[in-house]
Scaffold this active site. Structure first.
Site, PDB file in Angstrom:
ATOM      1  N   CYS A   9      71.803  13.097  20.601  1.00 17.54           N
ATOM      2  CA  CYS A   9      71.360  12.324  19.437  1.00 17.54           C
ATOM      3  C   CYS A   9      72.301  12.464  18.239  1.00 17.54           C
ATOM      4  CB  CYS A   9      69.926  12.673  19.045  1.00 17.54           C
ATOM      5  SG  CYS A   9      69.641  14.397  18.622  1.00 17.54           S
ATOM      6  N   HIS A  61      66.303  16.759  15.653  1.00 15.37           N
ATOM      7  CA  HIS A  61      66.675  15.391  15.973  1.00 15.37           C
ATOM      8  C   HIS A  61      67.541  14.804  14.857  1.00 15.37           C
ATOM      9  CE1 HIS A  61      66.408  11.504  17.797  1.00 15.37           C
ATOM     10  NE2 HIS A  61      65.671  10.970  16.838  1.00 15.37           N
TER      11      HIS A  61
END
Length: 314
Positions: free
Chosen positions: A89, A165
Site C-alpha cells: 500500500c 495503511h
C-alpha cells in the site's frame, strides 16, 4: 503470480529513492511534523500527500464513507487501483499520486508504460496488474529492511497485530481526492485547485485523526513535492542547497543500512571476542563468564533495591 511484497518503512528517504529508481525525475518526499498549511506551502510545488495511520481492523465497509463521498465515475478519469495484496500500500499510494500528476511530473518510462497499459482497466484489474508488475515489486522490495528471521512474503496479519495503511490525497481535475485502494472508489472531498490544496487537505486530515482516541499518536504524513534542490538553485540559496545535498547523502547511507544483513558480521565479531578470551590462557574463558554473571546479578539486585521487578539469575 509474482513473488511477494515485503514491508517498507514510511520514510521520506525510502520513498524518494524508490521513485527515483522507478525512473521518476525531480520529485522527492518530505516528512511533515505539523498540520499547518504554511508548512506545505513552504515546500514549493506540491503534488500530493501520503498519510499513514493505524487501520481499524474489523470495521465493516459502508455504502458511504465517514468523510467525503464516493465518486465512482472518477475512476474512469483518473488513476485509481484497488489494493489486492498485503504490504504494497505504500508504493501503491505514491504511484496513485504520481500517475495522476503525469504531465506536471516526469514519471519515467516504466510508470508511463504501466499507466498506458492499465488505462482502460477497472480498478480491480489495475490492482492485479500492479501486484504482478515484476519491475515495481523488485524496486519496492529493494527498500525493505533486511531480516534473516522473518519472511514477510509468507507472513499473514492476525487480529492481534497492529496494521498500518497508506493512502494518498491529491488534487485532480480541480477536485480533492482521497485514493485508498481498500475503498470501492475514489473519495471526493470537494472542489480544490492545486493552489488551494494546502488549505483544503489539512481539515480533511484533522477530521480523520479525530476519529481516534486522543492517546493515539501513531500517524505519519509525507508530502510529495518537486526536488527541493531545484528551487534552491533557482534562488541561489547555497546554504539550502548544501543542506538538501547532505540530506540526500544521509538517506543513501540509511537505505544502504536497511538492505544490509548484519548477522554474519555480528557472528564473526563474537567469534573474534571468544578467540581473544581463549588466547589469554587456561581459565580465562571461565573467569569471563563468571564475571559476566556477577555483573548481571548485581544489576538484578540493584533493580530490586529500587523496587523494579526482574528475573532471578541462577
Amino acid at each position: 503470480m509474482s513473488g511477494g511484497w515485503n514491508t517498507i518503512e514510511s520514510d521520506a528517504g525510502v520513498f524518494t529513492y524508490l521513485i527515483e529508481k522507478l525512473g521518476v525525475k525531480d520529485v522527492q518526499f518530505e516528512e511533515l511534523l505539523t498540520l499547518e498549511p504554511d508548512e506545505l506551502r513552504q515546500l514549493g510545488k506540491l503534488y500530493g500527500v501520503i498519510f499513514l495511520f493505524k487501520y481499524p481492523t474489523g470495521e465493516a465497509r459502508s455504502d458511504t464513507p465517514k468523510d467525503g463521498s464516493y465518486d465512482y465515475e472518477a475512476a474512469n478519469n483518473l488513476f485509481f487501483a484497488a489494493q489486492t495484496i498485503q504490504n504494497a500500500c505504500g508504493t501503491q499510494a505514491l504511484i496513485s499520486v504520481l500517475l495522476n500528476k503525469d504531465g506536471e511530473v516526469d514519471i519515467g518510462k516504466e510508470l508511463r508504460d504501466f499507466k498506458e497499459f492499465t488505462g482502460d482497466f477497472p480498478p480491480e484489474f489495475r490492482g492485479d496488474a500492479l501486484s504482478n508488475s515484476d519491475v515495481i515489486r523488485e524496486v519496492h522490495n529493494s527498500f525493505a529492511r533486511s531480516s534473516p528471521f522473518i519472511d514477510e512474503t509468507q507472513r499473514t496479519a492476525t487480529e492481534d497485530d497492529d496494521i498500518y495503511h497508506f493512502i494518498a490525497y491529491t488534487s485532480v481535475n480541480n477536485n480533492l481526492y482521497e485514493l485508498d485502494g481498500l475503498q470501492p472508489a475514489p473519495i471526493s472531498h470537494g472542489s480544490c485547485t492545486v493552489h488551494e490544496f494546502p488549505d483544503k487537505i489539512i481539515p480533511v486530515l484533522q477530521r480523520r485523526i479525530e476519529r481516534y482516541p486522543p492517546t493515539e499518536i501513531r500517524f505519519n504524513l509525507l508530502a510529495c513535492v518537486q526536488d527541493l534542490r531545484i528551487r534552491a538553485r533557482e534562488l541561489g540559496d547555497e546554504e539550502a542547497l548544501e543542506a538538501e545535498e547532505q540530506k540526500r547523502n544521509e538517506w543513501l547511507w540509511e537505505n544502504a543500512l536497511r538492505r544490509h544483513n548484519f548477522v554474519g558480521f555480528v557472528g564473526e565479531l563474537l567469534k573474534g571476542v571468544v578467540k581473544d578470551r581463549l588466547s589469554q590462557g587456561e581459565g580465562a574463558y571461565d573467569k569471563w563468564v563468571e564475571d559476566a554473571k556477577a555483573k548481571t546479578r548485581k544489576r538484578a539486585e540493584d533493580k530490586k533495591k529500587q523496587g523494579i521487578p526482574g528475573d532471578d539469575i541462577d
